[in-house]
Every structure is written in structure tokens, then in C-alpha cells.
Design a protein around this motif. Sequence first.
Motif, PDB file in Angstrom:
ATOM      1  N   HIS A   1       0.842  -1.199   0.000  1.00  0.00           N
ATOM      2  CA  HIS A   1       0.000   0.000   0.000  1.00  0.00           C
ATOM      3  C   HIS A   1       0.879   1.251   0.000  1.00  0.00           C
ATOM      4  O   HIS A   1       0.641   2.196  -0.757  1.00  0.00           O
ATOM      5  CB  HIS A   1      -0.935   0.004   1.208  1.00  0.00           C
ATOM      6  CG  HIS A   1      -2.129  -0.871   1.052  1.00  0.00           C
ATOM      7  ND1 HIS A   1      -2.045  -2.237   0.969  1.00  0.00           N
ATOM      8  CD2 HIS A   1      -3.440  -0.566   0.958  1.00  0.00           C
ATOM      9  CE1 HIS A   1      -3.257  -2.737   0.826  1.00  0.00           C
ATOM     10  NE2 HIS A   1      -4.131  -1.739   0.817  1.00  0.00           N
TER      11      HIS A   1
ATOM     12  N   THR B   1       1.067  -7.435  -9.207  1.00  0.00           N
ATOM     13  CA  THR B   1       0.204  -7.472 -10.380  1.00  0.00           C
ATOM     14  C   THR B   1      -0.627  -6.193 -10.492  1.00  0.00           C
ATOM     15  O   THR B   1      -0.858  -5.497  -9.498  1.00  0.00           O
ATOM     16  CB  THR B   1      -0.766  -8.667 -10.321  1.00  0.00           C
ATOM     17  OG1 THR B   1      -1.663  -8.490  -9.221  1.00  0.00           O
ATOM     18  CG2 THR B   1      -0.014  -9.992 -10.194  1.00  0.00           C
ATOM     19  N   GLU B   2      -1.085  -5.936 -11.696  1.00  0.00           N
ATOM     20  CA  GLU B   2      -1.946  -4.774 -11.914  1.00  0.00           C
ATOM     21  C   GLU B   2      -3.253  -4.919 -11.133  1.00  0.00           C
ATOM     22  O   GLU B   2      -3.773  -3.943 -10.588  1.00  0.00           O
ATOM     23  CB  GLU B   2      -2.239  -4.614 -13.407  1.00  0.00           C
ATOM     24  CG  GLU B   2      -2.941  -3.331 -13.751  1.00  0.00           C
ATOM     25  CD  GLU B   2      -3.083  -3.119 -15.258  1.00  0.00           C
ATOM     26  OE1 GLU B   2      -3.857  -2.211 -15.620  1.00  0.00           O
ATOM     27  OE2 GLU B   2      -2.458  -3.846 -16.047  1.00  0.00           O
ATOM     28  N   ARG B   3      -3.742  -6.136 -11.034  1.00  0.00           N
ATOM     29  CA  ARG B   3      -4.967  -6.385 -10.266  1.00  0.00           C
ATOM     30  C   ARG B   3      -4.758  -6.057  -8.785  1.00  0.00           C
ATOM     31  O   ARG B   3      -5.633  -5.497  -8.131  1.00  0.00           O
ATOM     32  CB  ARG B   3      -5.411  -7.834 -10.449  1.00  0.00           C
ATOM     33  CG  ARG B   3      -6.727  -8.106  -9.804  1.00  0.00           C
ATOM     34  CD  ARG B   3      -7.228  -9.507 -10.176  1.00  0.00           C
ATOM     35  NE  ARG B   3      -8.646  -9.534  -9.990  1.00  0.00           N
ATOM     36  CZ  ARG B   3      -9.527  -9.604 -10.955  1.00  0.00           C
ATOM     37  NH1 ARG B   3      -9.148  -9.679 -12.193  1.00  0.00           N
ATOM     38  NH2 ARG B   3     -10.811  -9.639 -10.696  1.00  0.00           N
ATOM     39  N   ALA B   4      -3.586  -6.403  -8.242  1.00  0.00           N
ATOM     40  CA  ALA B   4      -3.283  -6.075  -6.842  1.00  0.00           C
ATOM     41  C   ALA B   4      -3.223  -4.558  -6.656  1.00  0.00           C
ATOM     42  O   ALA B   4      -3.721  -4.026  -5.654  1.00  0.00           O
ATOM     43  CB  ALA B   4      -1.965  -6.718  -6.419  1.00  0.00           C
TER      44      ALA B   4
ATOM     45  N   GLN C   1      -4.868  -2.356  -8.411  1.00  0.00           N
ATOM     46  CA  GLN C   1      -6.248  -1.881  -8.469  1.00  0.00           C
ATOM     47  C   GLN C   1      -6.935  -2.044  -7.118  1.00  0.00           C
ATOM     48  O   GLN C   1      -7.666  -1.144  -6.669  1.00  0.00           O
ATOM     49  CB  GLN C   1      -7.034  -2.631  -9.549  1.00  0.00           C
ATOM     50  CG  GLN C   1      -6.599  -2.291 -10.947  1.00  0.00           C
ATOM     51  CD  GLN C   1      -7.186  -3.225 -11.999  1.00  0.00           C
ATOM     52  OE1 GLN C   1      -7.729  -4.280 -11.680  1.00  0.00           O
ATOM     53  NE2 GLN C   1      -7.043  -2.846 -13.261  1.00  0.00           N
ATOM     54  N   GLY C   2      -6.702  -3.156  -6.450  1.00  0.00           N
ATOM     55  CA  GLY C   2      -7.275  -3.378  -5.123  1.00  0.00           C
ATOM     56  C   GLY C   2      -6.735  -2.395  -4.095  1.00  0.00           C
ATOM     57  O   GLY C   2      -7.478  -1.860  -3.267  1.00  0.00           O
ATOM     58  N   ILE C   3      -5.433  -2.136  -4.161  1.00  0.00           N
ATOM     59  CA  ILE C   3      -4.809  -1.188  -3.236  1.00  0.00           C
ATOM     60  C   ILE C   3      -5.327   0.219  -3.491  1.00  0.00           C
ATOM     61  O   ILE C   3      -5.642   0.957  -2.547  1.00  0.00           O
ATOM     62  CB  ILE C   3      -3.272  -1.265  -3.344  1.00  0.00           C
ATOM     63  CG1 ILE C   3      -2.789  -2.597  -2.764  1.00  0.00           C
ATOM     64  CG2 ILE C   3      -2.609  -0.075  -2.655  1.00  0.00           C
ATOM     65  CD1 ILE C   3      -1.323  -2.906  -3.036  1.00  0.00           C
TER      66      ILE C   3
ATOM     67  N   ALA D   1      -8.203   0.983  -4.662  1.00  0.00           N
ATOM     68  CA  ALA D   1      -9.567   1.003  -4.121  1.00  0.00           C
ATOM     69  C   ALA D   1      -9.532   1.178  -2.599  1.00  0.00           C
ATOM     70  O   ALA D   1     -10.328   1.948  -2.044  1.00  0.00           O
ATOM     71  CB  ALA D   1     -10.311  -0.281  -4.498  1.00  0.00           C
ATOM     72  N   ASP D   2      -8.612   0.489  -1.914  1.00  0.00           N
ATOM     73  CA  ASP D   2      -8.463   0.646  -0.458  1.00  0.00           C
ATOM     74  C   ASP D   2      -8.098   2.081  -0.104  1.00  0.00           C
ATOM     75  O   ASP D   2      -8.674   2.675   0.817  1.00  0.00           O
ATOM     76  CB  ASP D   2      -7.366  -0.278   0.088  1.00  0.00           C
ATOM     77  CG  ASP D   2      -7.735  -1.744   0.075  1.00  0.00           C
ATOM     78  OD1 ASP D   2      -8.928  -2.080  -0.086  1.00  0.00           O
ATOM     79  OD2 ASP D   2      -6.805  -2.572   0.238  1.00  0.00           O
TER      80      ASP D   2
ATOM     81  N   GLU E   1      -8.521   4.761  -1.841  1.00  0.00           N
ATOM     82  CA  GLU E   1      -9.636   5.661  -2.174  1.00  0.00           C
ATOM     83  C   GLU E   1     -10.722   5.576  -1.097  1.00  0.00           C
ATOM     84  O   GLU E   1     -11.238   6.604  -0.650  1.00  0.00           O
ATOM     85  CB  GLU E   1     -10.190   5.302  -3.552  1.00  0.00           C
ATOM     86  CG  GLU E   1     -11.152   6.305  -4.094  1.00  0.00           C
ATOM     87  CD  GLU E   1     -11.572   5.990  -5.521  1.00  0.00           C
ATOM     88  OE1 GLU E   1     -12.111   6.916  -6.154  1.00  0.00           O
ATOM     89  OE2 GLU E   1     -11.370   4.860  -6.002  1.00  0.00           O
TER      90      GLU E   1
END
Length: 107
Positions: free
Chosen positions: A25, A50-53, A55-57, A59-60, A62
Motif C-alpha cells: 500500500h 500485479t496490476e490487479r493487486a 487496483q485493489g490497493i 480502491a483501499d 480511495e
Amino acid sequence: MPIQTAKEPETAKKEASSWTFFSNHAHVLLSLDAPEDKVLRDVALEVGITERAVQGIVADLEAAGVITRYKEGRCNRYKINRKVKLRHAIESHRSVGDLLDFVHKDK
């Protein structure tokens, strides 16, 4: 009981490089704090996840109010709220801006 011996220098190097002081993070946040705009794919490559990870971070971050995502044309841009306090009790007396200033001090 087997006797433990000193680790070989190469093994010690590998173990020392397998962890970092900051979380992913923090790494994503530090990457987004660059003067140039980055797409999340670039952030993922820089952080080593990864790009997906990423994106999740994002989102967190935000959801916690640390960053605001906004559209500029077809691209997402990110604004960091430097006044948000860090989340852990040990560092909660400091802000996101304090962390960014500390790490980027010599840049």
C-alpha cells in the motif's frame, strides 16, 4: 538437536531482500506521488506486484480517503490527500504527507 551454523552470505542476502519496511500500500502510494502521471500498469511494474493487486490497493486507498480518483479524458488521475493521518497507532501522529516528504526528501 542439530547445531545451527551461520548462514552462507548468499542465503542471508536472499532472505534480507525478501522483505521491505513498507507495505505494498505504501509502495503504491509512493509510486503515485511521482511528478509524472502513471497508469496502474506502470505502478504495478515499479512496485513488483500485479496490476490487479494495484487496483485493489488503489480502491483501499480511495475508500480510506487517502487518494481521490478523477477522470482526465479517458485516463484516471489520482490526487493524494496529504492531510490524512497514518492508520496504525504507532504512526497515527503523522500524516500521509509526512511519509511522502520523508521518503522523497532527496528527490
